[in-house]
Design an enzyme around this catalytic site. Structure first.
Site, PDB file in Angstrom:
ATOM      1  N   GLY A 128      67.483 -57.925 -51.124  1.00  0.00           N
ATOM      2  CA  GLY A 128      68.392 -59.023 -51.454  1.00  0.00           C
ATOM      3  C   GLY A 128      68.117 -60.244 -50.605  1.00  0.00           C
ATOM      4  O   GLY A 128      69.040 -60.923 -50.138  1.00  0.00           O
ATOM      5  N   TYR A 171      84.140 -51.551 -55.522  1.00  0.00           N
ATOM      6  CA  TYR A 171      83.374 -52.064 -54.384  1.00  0.00           C
ATOM      7  C   TYR A 171      83.716 -51.288 -53.108  1.00  0.00           C
ATOM      8  O   TYR A 171      82.825 -50.865 -52.373  1.00  0.00           O
ATOM      9  CB  TYR A 171      83.678 -53.550 -54.194  1.00  0.00           C
ATOM     10  CG  TYR A 171      82.871 -54.204 -53.096  1.00  0.00           C
ATOM     11  CD1 TYR A 171      81.552 -54.591 -53.311  1.00  0.00           C
ATOM     12  CD2 TYR A 171      83.427 -54.454 -51.842  1.00  0.00           C
ATOM     13  CE1 TYR A 171      80.814 -55.199 -52.317  1.00  0.00           C
ATOM     14  CE2 TYR A 171      82.698 -55.055 -50.838  1.00  0.00           C
ATOM     15  CZ  TYR A 171      81.384 -55.437 -51.079  1.00  0.00           C
ATOM     16  OH  TYR A 171      80.647 -56.031 -50.086  1.00  0.00           O
TER      17      TYR A 171
END
Length: 239
Positions: free
Chosen positions: A12, A142
């Site tokens: 990322g 999440y």
């Protein structure tokens, strides 16, 4: 271990916290930085080696391990947040969040553990979250994935200790990135979080509490759930 002269892979790495890691590593003298992102062309930093890598794709992970045979430090930063609840939310979205935030770093760790062993032990740094320790309405998927990532961090630290691999978990509240855009609450900068995280690799620390919120939430873990969530709700209201 020292970052100067080290070979590092960051997942990322094209924006936000990942891009901040890349800049910090360059400033600290890393010898080589593999900057991984789903779209390698989105990595715009100079002096890095871009890698196309979707951490949910085992084939791409295997390819990244083949390319990065000299890696000494793995930074598992890639992640997503969909705002999906566990009871009423879309099941496939929940699974996608778990695939990215838990299975992604797990598969990366499994692929690179032998490489780190061969290169002297090295280090793994997992960007987790203070939401590994609590949740809010709508953040169930999440939080569940990050709770799993917290235990992944602890478990792999124990499993890889014999090969000399240092495993670090990073917990924080809100960071000023696209993921937290529009949330009206205090945020730390990606650079602050990256700096504290890399300091932990160099100092040998096993856990990073990246901001006051992470410190506050962890301090309440010994409370019973009702007390803990009343305390968190009060703090969120005050913020």
């Amino acid at each position: 271990m020292e970052l100067k002269g080290a070979v590092v892979l960051v997942t990322g790495a094209n924006r936000g916290i990942g891009a901040a890691f890349v800049e910090q590593l360059k400033a600290r003298g890393a010898a080589k930085i593999y900057a991984a992102a789903r779209d390698a062309s989105s990595v715009t930093a100079d002096g890095v080696e871009p890698i196309a890598l979707d951490v949910t794709d085992p084939v791409q992970i295997t390819a990244a391990a083949r390319i990065g045979g000299d890696v000494q430090i793995l930074i598992n930063n890639a992640g997503i947040s969909t705002g999906t609840s566990l009871v009423a939310g879309d099941e496939m979205t929940i699974r996608r969040e778990m695939e990215t935030n838990f299975y992604g770093p797990l598969l990366m760790t499994r692929a690179f553990a032998p490489i780190l062993r061969g290169n002297g032990g090295g280090a793994i740094l997992n960007v987790v979250s203070a939401l590994s320790w609590f949740t809010t309405p709508g953040a169930g998927a999440y939080a569940a994935s990050k709770a799993a990532a917290w235990m992944l961090t602890d478990s792999t630290r124990l499993e890889l200790a014999s090969q000399g691999t240092h495993v670090v978990g990073v917990h924080m509240g809100l960071v000023d990135t696209d993921m937290a855009k529009g949330v009206p609450a205090p945020k730390i900068s990606p650079a602050e979080l990256a700096a504290a995280s890399l300091d932990a690799i160099e100092s040998g620390a096993q856990e990073v509490l990246g901001d006051e919120w992470a410190t506050f939430v962890k301090a309440g873990l010994a409370l019973n759930p009702a007390e803990r969530y009343a305390q968190i709700a009060s703090a969120l209201t005050a913020a």
